[in-house]
Design a protein around this motif. Structure first.
Motif, PDB file in Angstrom:
ATOM      1  N   GLY A   1       0.666  -1.203   0.083  1.00 38.93           N
ATOM      2  CA  GLY A   1      -0.087   0.086   0.074  1.00 38.93           C
ATOM      3  C   GLY A   1       0.859   1.360  -0.055  1.00 38.93           C
ATOM      4  N   LEU A   2       2.107   1.339   0.425  1.00 38.67           N
ATOM      5  CA  LEU A   2       2.977   2.331   0.438  1.00 38.67           C
ATOM      6  C   LEU A   2       3.461   2.545  -1.034  1.00 38.67           C
ATOM      7  CD1 LEU A   2       5.187   1.547   3.638  1.00 38.67           C
ATOM      8  CD2 LEU A   2       3.072   3.266   3.385  1.00 38.67           C
ATOM      9  N   VAL A   3       3.414   1.899  -1.950  1.00 35.79           N
ATOM     10  CA  VAL A   3       3.957   2.059  -3.051  1.00 35.79           C
ATOM     11  C   VAL A   3       3.074   2.991  -3.942  1.00 35.79           C
ATOM     12  CG1 VAL A   3       4.700   0.975  -5.422  1.00 35.79           C
ATOM     13  CG2 VAL A   3       5.035  -0.367  -3.347  1.00 35.79           C
ATOM     14  N   ALA A   4       1.782   2.894  -3.954  1.00 43.43           N
ATOM     15  CA  ALA A   4       1.025   3.867  -4.660  1.00 43.43           C
ATOM     16  C   ALA A   4       1.243   5.303  -4.710  1.00 43.43           C
ATOM     17  CB  ALA A   4      -0.489   3.379  -4.611  1.00 43.43           C
ATOM     18  N   PRO A   5       1.282   5.750  -3.179  1.00 39.79           N
ATOM     19  CA  PRO A   5       1.519   7.171  -3.122  1.00 39.79           C
ATOM     20  C   PRO A   5       2.729   7.904  -3.481  1.00 39.79           C
ATOM     21  CG  PRO A   5       0.445   6.155  -1.073  1.00 39.79           C
ATOM     22  CD  PRO A   5       0.874   5.036  -2.294  1.00 39.79           C
ATOM     23  N   TRP A   6       3.859   6.657  -3.268  1.00 40.06           N
ATOM     24  CA  TRP A   6       5.254   7.359  -3.757  1.00 40.06           C
ATOM     25  C   TRP A   6       5.379   7.280  -5.159  1.00 40.06           C
ATOM     26  CZ3 TRP A   6       8.811   4.382  -6.692  1.00 40.06           C
ATOM     27  CH2 TRP A   6      10.171   4.815  -6.592  1.00 40.06           C
ATOM     28  N   LEU A   7       4.583   6.520  -5.929  1.00 41.19           N
ATOM     29  CA  LEU A   7       4.469   6.452  -7.352  1.00 41.19           C
ATOM     30  C   LEU A   7       3.888   7.723  -7.697  1.00 41.19           C
ATOM     31  CD1 LEU A   7       3.914   2.831  -8.296  1.00 41.19           C
ATOM     32  CD2 LEU A   7       6.058   4.168  -8.581  1.00 41.19           C
ATOM     33  N   LEU A   8       2.625   7.979  -7.066  1.00 39.39           N
ATOM     34  CA  LEU A   8       1.983   9.342  -7.349  1.00 39.39           C
ATOM     35  C   LEU A   8       2.971  10.607  -7.156  1.00 39.39           C
ATOM     36  CD1 LEU A   8      -0.754  10.704  -7.936  1.00 39.39           C
ATOM     37  CD2 LEU A   8      -1.207  10.861  -5.699  1.00 39.39           C
ATOM     38  N   GLY A   9       3.663  10.437  -6.066  1.00 41.60           N
ATOM     39  CA  GLY A   9       4.557  11.655  -5.905  1.00 41.60           C
ATOM     40  C   GLY A   9       5.707  11.722  -7.146  1.00 41.60           C
ATOM     41  N   ARG A  10       5.951  10.541  -7.780  1.00 39.68           N
ATOM     42  CA  ARG A  10       6.914  10.536  -8.736  1.00 39.68           C
ATOM     43  C   ARG A  10       6.362  11.084 -10.068  1.00 39.68           C
ATOM     44  NH1 ARG A  10      11.378   7.228  -9.085  1.00 39.68           N
ATOM     45  NH2 ARG A  10      11.477   8.323 -11.059  1.00 39.68           N
ATOM     46  N   ILE A  11       5.087  10.576 -10.092  1.00 36.66           N
ATOM     47  CA  ILE A  11       4.201  11.109 -11.320  1.00 36.66           C
ATOM     48  C   ILE A  11       4.300  12.576 -11.205  1.00 36.66           C
ATOM     49  CG2 ILE A  11       2.127  11.315 -12.519  1.00 36.66           C
ATOM     50  CD1 ILE A  11       1.665   8.336 -11.688  1.00 36.66           C
TER      51      ILE A  11
END
Length: 595
Positions: A42-52
């Motif tokens: 579940g932590l990966v999605a917000p991190w990827l959102l920040g990268r986007i």
């Protein structure tokens, strides 16, 4: 006088919980592992959102492809999180069911192991509430709270750590902003345990009043006590309502405080993150990811606060269920086998609940095969002596033995083979007639069951369409004589060498009593009989008569010997009959003595 069952302390509850967790440690570790993996996914999605966000701000030649790859990663890890979370919940629910089952079984074992002296002085409503309401509350909490709280705790921990990994200043800001939530929880928890224990006790008190009123409905009606019993019920309802309102008030303070506190971390991170971005310390993507993490933190915290309220009620119920562990148990049962059927009472003293002695230095030997009548005025200690002889109570001093072994030390199955007490209370359990009989001898055949019923004259069972499989109990009540015959058939199956009779037919009407007495006569053939005598004929027909007076054995001998001696028995005989030794008097003149 009613006694109160104990409530387990905090240390006792924690020890019981640790024991239950150790009993299923595989499921516990599996639950933690699955929740950890789900939270990590579940932590990966917000991190990827920040990268986007950062990639969009930076631009680039393959911006669309990069965003698509990150978006696909968000989708994949979201699906993985959902699958692992559902798997963890399934494991948690099964774990909760097993744990609830162990608690219920442990409660049942402890209830059945309670000494008879404890059961008789405990309010029935309290024991019923612990085994029904409290056990159900605990079971519900375990089924749902354990998996959901575990998921929430692991998710909250991972989310906070993730913010710190992104930027320690943002993590510290979010953590400081949660102080309000911690303060609200601390305030609540300090007051919740005593409030919920009071609520549970008030509910048990209400159940006790209602149960007592329903059980004594005929007495209430006969003595016109409706108004007084209604007042008692109203008072119990008022106590339960007051206790309930107290716990509701605690919740009305906790929930609004929590709702306000949950907004503060998001607001704090946005303000601090904006300042850090302006200073060039962090990127917009980091601020967005940290904000999303803290916004996701609201879900686990909401679950925790919702359950912490219900867990407090469950913890109070758990403390009441586990409280039976603190009830004094009888001494360990002996594995010794009685050498013979001789019953000896040596220097026996007995007192109820640290009160004064009701028996004082009683010495008595009951020879195998004899009929002994125990007589005395009200309060002389007859029933107390019967309970000691039956192994239901232990003497305060002295000993009561059968074949050289203390009666109270015999295990239940062996005790039934030695001594059985037959009283005016004859219970018919819900189920079939066969069930009611097999509880004494589970290996008995149908022929043996029918033979036991024939011994006590219960020929009516053969006339029933279902015979031994006929349903009896709450829905199909038996009259007094038939219920007594069923109880006596259980005694026949137990086949004790000694039967103790204490007002076995006292509550039956004359016609029913005569039927029961004929059943008793068949049961007593060839056995040692100790009868608490309330009628002259019972004492007259005995081989010997033991006379109790003020808790002391003052006379022992045959009817004729004691009448001729002109002592306590002679006076008691005159009070019963009006003329000692008149064997031809009608039965109606054989007045019972006081209990």
């Amino acid at each position: 006088m009613s006694a109160t069952l104990p409530v387990a302390g905090t240390a006792g509850v924690r020890a019981a919980v640790r024991e239950d967790l150790r009993a299923d440690r595989g499921a516990v570790w599996g639950l933690l592992l699955l929740n950890g993996l789900a939270s990590a996914a579940g932590l990966v999605a917000p991190w990827l959102l920040g990268r986007i966000v950062d990639e969009v701000r930076a631009g680039g030649e393959d911006l669309v492809g990069t965003v698509d790859r990150f978006a696909l990663g968000v989708l994949v890890f979201t699906v993985v999180q959902v699958v692992l979370s559902r798997w963890a919940l399934a494991v948690g629910y099964r774990f909760g069911e097993r744990m609830a089952s162990r608690i219920r079984e442990r409660f049942l074992e402890r209830t059945l192991a309670l000494p008879a002296s404890v059961v008789e002085h405990v309010p029935p409503g309290d024991l019923i509430a612990r085994g029904s309401t409290d056990a159900s509350v605990v079971a519900t909490a375990l089924r749902r709270a354990v998996p959901e709280v575990t998921v929430a705790l692991v998710q909250a921990l991972f989310l906070i750590v993730a913010v710190f990994v992104l930027n320690p200043l943002l993590g510290l800001c979010g953590l400081v902003s949660l102080v309000g939530t911690g303060a609200a929880l601390r305030w609540y928890l300090r007051r919740a345990r005593p409030a919920y224990l009071t609520e549970a006790a008030a509910g048990a008190g209400l159940a006790d009043v209602v149960t007592g009123t329903a059980a004594g409905a005929r007495t209430v009606e006969a003595l016109a006590l409706e108004a007084r019993r209604a007042e008692a019920v109203d008072a119990a309802v008022a106590d339960a309502r007051s206790a309930r309102l107290r716990t509701l008030w605690l919740r009305t303070v906790l929930f609004p405080s929590f709702d306000v506190s949950c907004v503060l971390p998001v607001v704090g991170v946005l303000l601090v993150g904006g300042a850090l971005h302006s200073a060039g310390v962090v990127s917009v993507g980091v601020v967005v990811a940290a904000t999303v993490y803290l916004r996701q933190l609201v879900g686990p915290l909401d679950t925790l606060v919702l359950w912490v309220e219900q867990v407090q009620g469950a913890a109070a119920s758990y403390a009441r269920v586990e409280g039976l562990a603190g009830v004094g148990r009888d001494a360990p049962r002996s594995g010794l086998v009685p050498a013979d059927d001789r019953i000896e009472v040596r220097g026996v003293h007995f007192a109820y609940e640290r009160g004064r002695d009701v028996l004082h230095g009683v010495d008595l030997v009951v020879r195998p095969g004899e009929r002994l009548a125990v007589v005395g005025t009200s309060g002389a200690g007859k029933t107390t002596l019967a309970r000691l002889l039956a192994g239901l109570d232990r003497p305060t001093a002295g000993s009561v033995t059968v074949g050289g072994v203390p009666v109270a030390d015999l295990p239940p199955d062996r005790l039934r083979e030695q001594v059985v007490l037959v009283t005016q209370d004859h219970h018919v359990f819900q189920g079939t007639i066969r069930d009611n009989l097999l509880m004494v001898r589970p290996d008995a055949t149908g022929a043996e069951l029918r033979a036991a019923l024939d011994v006590v004259g219960a020929h009516w069972v053969a006339e029933l369409p279902a015979g031994l499989d006929a349903e009896v109990g709450t829905g199909s009540r038996l009259d007094g004589a038939r219920a007594q015959q069923l109880s006596l058939a259980r005694v026949v199956l137990a086949d004790p060498h000694t039967v103790i009779l204490d007002e076995a037919t006292a509550l039956l009407d004359p016609t029913t009593a005569r039927t029961a007495e004929r059943s008793l006569a068949a049961l007593l053939r060839g056995r040692t009989v100790i009868a608490i005598a309330h009628r002259l004929q019972t004492a007259h027909d005995a081989d010997r008569v033991a006379v109790l007076e003020g808790g002391e054995l003052v006379e022992l001998g045959s009817h004729d010997e004691l009448v001729a001696a002109g002592g306590a028995y002679s006076r008691l005989s005159r009070s019963w009959h009006g003329h000692p030794g008149d064997r031809g008097a009608p039965a109606s003149t054989r007045d019972r003595a006081a209990d």
